[in-house]
Design a protein around this motif. Structure first.
Motif, PDB file in Angstrom:
ATOM      1  N   TYR A  36      -2.402  40.353 -50.573  1.00  0.00           N
ATOM      2  CA  TYR A  36      -2.715  38.779 -50.672  1.00  0.00           C
ATOM      3  C   TYR A  36      -2.330  37.991 -51.466  1.00  0.00           C
ATOM      4  CZ  TYR A  36      -6.409  40.429 -47.802  1.00  0.00           C
ATOM      5  OH  TYR A  36      -7.393  41.179 -46.609  1.00  0.00           O
ATOM      6  N   ARG A  43      -8.811  29.609 -52.293  1.00  0.00           N
ATOM      7  CA  ARG A  43      -9.204  31.060 -52.700  1.00  0.00           C
ATOM      8  C   ARG A  43      -8.267  32.300 -52.100  1.00  0.00           C
ATOM      9  NH1 ARG A  43     -13.492  29.937 -47.745  1.00  0.00           N
ATOM     10  NH2 ARG A  43     -13.367  28.377 -48.982  1.00  0.00           N
ATOM     11  N   LEU A  44      -8.587  33.482 -52.500  1.00  0.00           N
ATOM     12  CA  LEU A  44      -7.565  34.235 -52.009  1.00  0.00           C
ATOM     13  C   LEU A  44      -7.602  34.399 -50.470  1.00  0.00           C
ATOM     14  CD1 LEU A  44      -6.749  36.874 -53.204  1.00  0.00           C
ATOM     15  CD2 LEU A  44      -8.508  38.400 -52.606  1.00  0.00           C
ATOM     16  N   LEU A  99     -11.501  47.702 -49.152  1.00  0.00           N
ATOM     17  CA  LEU A  99     -10.100  46.748 -49.853  1.00  0.00           C
ATOM     18  C   LEU A  99     -10.038  47.562 -50.884  1.00  0.00           C
ATOM     19  CD1 LEU A  99      -9.290  43.569 -48.367  1.00  0.00           C
ATOM     20  CD2 LEU A  99      -8.047  45.419 -47.963  1.00  0.00           C
ATOM     21  N   PHE A 101      -7.951  46.913 -54.544  1.00  0.00           N
ATOM     22  CA  PHE A 101      -6.499  46.052 -54.675  1.00  0.00           C
ATOM     23  C   PHE A 101      -5.813  46.612 -56.266  1.00  0.00           C
ATOM     24  CE2 PHE A 101      -6.870  41.903 -52.295  1.00  0.00           C
ATOM     25  CZ  PHE A 101      -8.615  42.562 -51.867  1.00  0.00           C
TER      26      PHE A 101
ATOM     27  N   VAL B   4     -15.836  31.008 -44.735  1.00  0.00           N
ATOM     28  CA  VAL B   4     -16.733  32.067 -45.448  1.00  0.00           C
ATOM     29  C   VAL B   4     -16.764  31.110 -46.721  1.00  0.00           C
ATOM     30  CG1 VAL B   4     -17.038  33.862 -46.828  1.00  0.00           C
ATOM     31  CG2 VAL B   4     -15.109  34.099 -45.024  1.00  0.00           C
ATOM     32  N   TYR B  35     -16.742  41.413 -53.515  1.00  0.00           N
ATOM     33  CA  TYR B  35     -16.119  42.034 -54.983  1.00  0.00           C
ATOM     34  C   TYR B  35     -16.322  41.298 -55.664  1.00  0.00           C
ATOM     35  CZ  TYR B  35     -13.247  44.029 -50.943  1.00  0.00           C
ATOM     36  OH  TYR B  35     -12.887  44.417 -49.727  1.00  0.00           O
ATOM     37  N   GLN B  37     -14.628  40.115 -59.364  1.00  0.00           N
ATOM     38  CA  GLN B  37     -13.389  39.999 -60.192  1.00  0.00           C
ATOM     39  C   GLN B  37     -13.541  39.469 -61.431  1.00  0.00           C
ATOM     40  OE1 GLN B  37     -10.351  36.474 -58.476  1.00  0.00           O
ATOM     41  NE2 GLN B  37      -8.872  38.105 -58.926  1.00  0.00           N
ATOM     42  N   LEU B  43      -9.840  43.156 -59.286  1.00  0.00           N
ATOM     43  CA  LEU B  43     -11.047  42.911 -57.561  1.00  0.00           C
ATOM     44  C   LEU B  43     -11.619  44.246 -57.551  1.00  0.00           C
ATOM     45  CD1 LEU B  43      -8.726  40.837 -56.299  1.00  0.00           C
ATOM     46  CD2 LEU B  43     -11.028  39.506 -55.727  1.00  0.00           C
ATOM     47  N   PHE B  45     -14.581  46.349 -55.644  1.00  0.00           N
ATOM     48  CA  PHE B  45     -15.226  46.590 -54.218  1.00  0.00           C
ATOM     49  C   PHE B  45     -16.454  46.758 -54.459  1.00  0.00           C
ATOM     50  CE2 PHE B  45     -16.547  47.685 -49.668  1.00  0.00           C
ATOM     51  CZ  PHE B  45     -17.807  48.346 -49.948  1.00  0.00           C
ATOM     52  N   GLU B  48     -19.995  46.662 -48.729  1.00  0.00           N
ATOM     53  CA  GLU B  48     -19.981  46.207 -47.370  1.00  0.00           C
ATOM     54  C   GLU B  48     -21.882  46.584 -45.983  1.00  0.00           C
ATOM     55  OE1 GLU B  48     -16.963  47.976 -44.827  1.00  0.00           O
ATOM     56  OE2 GLU B  48     -16.631  46.106 -43.749  1.00  0.00           O
ATOM     57  N   LEU B  90     -16.947  37.317 -54.812  1.00  0.00           N
ATOM     58  CA  LEU B  90     -16.304  37.060 -53.839  1.00  0.00           C
ATOM     59  C   LEU B  90     -16.974  37.719 -52.494  1.00  0.00           C
ATOM     60  CD1 LEU B  90     -12.421  37.760 -55.072  1.00  0.00           C
ATOM     61  CD2 LEU B  90     -12.909  35.335 -54.510  1.00  0.00           C
ATOM     62  N   SER B  94     -14.880  39.504 -42.018  1.00  0.00           N
ATOM     63  CA  SER B  94     -13.929  40.365 -40.264  1.00  0.00           C
ATOM     64  C   SER B  94     -15.377  40.792 -39.607  1.00  0.00           C
ATOM     65  CB  SER B  94     -13.572  41.518 -41.509  1.00  0.00           C
ATOM     66  OG  SER B  94     -14.179  42.778 -41.304  1.00  0.00           O
ATOM     67  N   GLN B 103      -9.421  40.386 -43.679  1.00  0.00           N
ATOM     68  CA  GLN B 103     -10.876  40.220 -44.350  1.00  0.00           C
ATOM     69  C   GLN B 103     -10.857  38.602 -44.512  1.00  0.00           C
ATOM     70  OE1 GLN B 103     -12.196  42.471 -47.358  1.00  0.00           O
ATOM     71  NE2 GLN B 103     -12.816  44.306 -46.229  1.00  0.00           N
ATOM     72  N   PHE B 105     -11.620  35.754 -46.899  1.00  0.00           N
ATOM     73  CA  PHE B 105     -12.256  35.808 -48.283  1.00  0.00           C
ATOM     74  C   PHE B 105     -13.342  34.028 -48.992  1.00  0.00           C
ATOM     75  CE2 PHE B 105     -11.844  39.246 -51.056  1.00  0.00           C
ATOM     76  CZ  PHE B 105     -10.640  40.374 -49.947  1.00  0.00           C
ATOM     77  N   GLY B 106     -14.338  33.857 -49.093  1.00  0.00           N
ATOM     78  CA  GLY B 106     -14.306  33.307 -49.171  1.00  0.00           C
ATOM     79  C   GLY B 106     -14.060  32.487 -51.061  1.00  0.00           C
ATOM     80  N   PRO B 107     -14.832  30.851 -51.132  1.00  0.00           N
ATOM     81  CA  PRO B 107     -13.916  31.025 -52.684  1.00  0.00           C
ATOM     82  C   PRO B 107     -14.661  31.226 -54.134  1.00  0.00           C
ATOM     83  CG  PRO B 107     -15.751  29.355 -51.863  1.00  0.00           C
ATOM     84  CD  PRO B 107     -15.816  30.437 -50.392  1.00  0.00           C
TER      85      PRO B 107
END
Lengths: 111, 114
Positions: A36, A43-44, A99, A101, B4, B35, B37, B43, B45, B48, B90, B94, B103, B105-107
């Motif tokens: 990624y 964004r990611l 995921l 990371f 997203v 997630y 960060q 990052l 998890f 879900e 975050l 999916s 997946q 991701f949103g901002p």
């Protein structure tokens, strides 16, 4: 347990030089590996995944199961490649689809 | 199609308060992951959701919880906030739950706990 290690926090290369961002993983089954990227103030987003074996923006990555590595490579770095790069692993069994990371490598391409 | 979305984008709270963050997945996506960060841990998890059910949970205390609605929108809640909860949260969506899906991701929501 699944784990992803990116040994370099920061990698600086000159424009036009080759780039290799290292990623090693630990997982007992057959994982799916991803790279990624997060550009400044964006964004990611997914760069590439090993299963598709494609080249995106000149980047490639090969899964080496023997060395449990998934290094990201590009033959000639461009300034627009400067970003944070994250290697990620996704498990293959139910309950392990999240995921995991690595801590990321900041790539800085010097003009 | 729209990506997203997460609301709010920024939030400031004080210790002991609780907070709710919202995530709207891409239309047609039924799986939502959350997630955390941080500079130190990277990052990590959280959990879900798929079809309104939590399918997987990371290693976070019970103060972190979430839910998913029938339209696939998801919320996460953090109760009794601690300074260490300051982070970028975050959400990713999916289409399905399987590992084959990408997946998106949103901002993120930037939470600051004072």
């Amino acid at each position: 347990a699944q784990r992803v290690t990116q040994p370099e926090k920061l990698l600086s290369v000159f424009k036009g030089a080759p780039v290799e961002l290292k990623c090693n993983y630990s997982y007992s089954g057959s994982p799916e590996l991803f790279w990624y990227v997060q550009y400044s103030r964006q964004r990611l987003q997914l760069l590439l995944r090993h299963i598709s074996r494609e080249s995106i923006k000149g980047f490639t990555a090969d899964l080496n199961k023997g060395e449990t590595s998934f290094h990201l490579k590009k033959p000639f770095a461009q300034e627009e490649d400067s970003a944070m790069y994250y290697c990620a692993l996704r498990g293959s069994g139910a309950g392990s689809y999240q995921l995991t990371f690595g801590k990321g490598t900041k790539l800085s391409v010097i003009p | 199609k729209a990506g997203v979305t997460q609301t709010p984008r920024y939030l400031i709270k004080t210790r002991g308060q609780q907070v709710t963050l919202s995530c709207s997945p891409i239309s047609g996506h039924r799986s939502v992951s959350w997630y955390q960060q941080t500079p130190g841990q990277g990052l990590q998890f959280l959990f879900e959701y798929f079809s309104e059910t939590q399918r997987n949970k990371g290693n976070f205390p019970g103060r972190f919880s979430g839910r998913q609605f029938s339209n696939s929108r998801s919320e996460m809640n953090v109760s009794t906030l601690e300074l260490g909860d300051s982070a970028l949260y975050l959400c990713a969506s999916s289409r399905t739950l399987t590992g084959a899906d990408t997946q998106y991701f949103g901002p993120g929501t930037r939470l600051t706990v004072l």
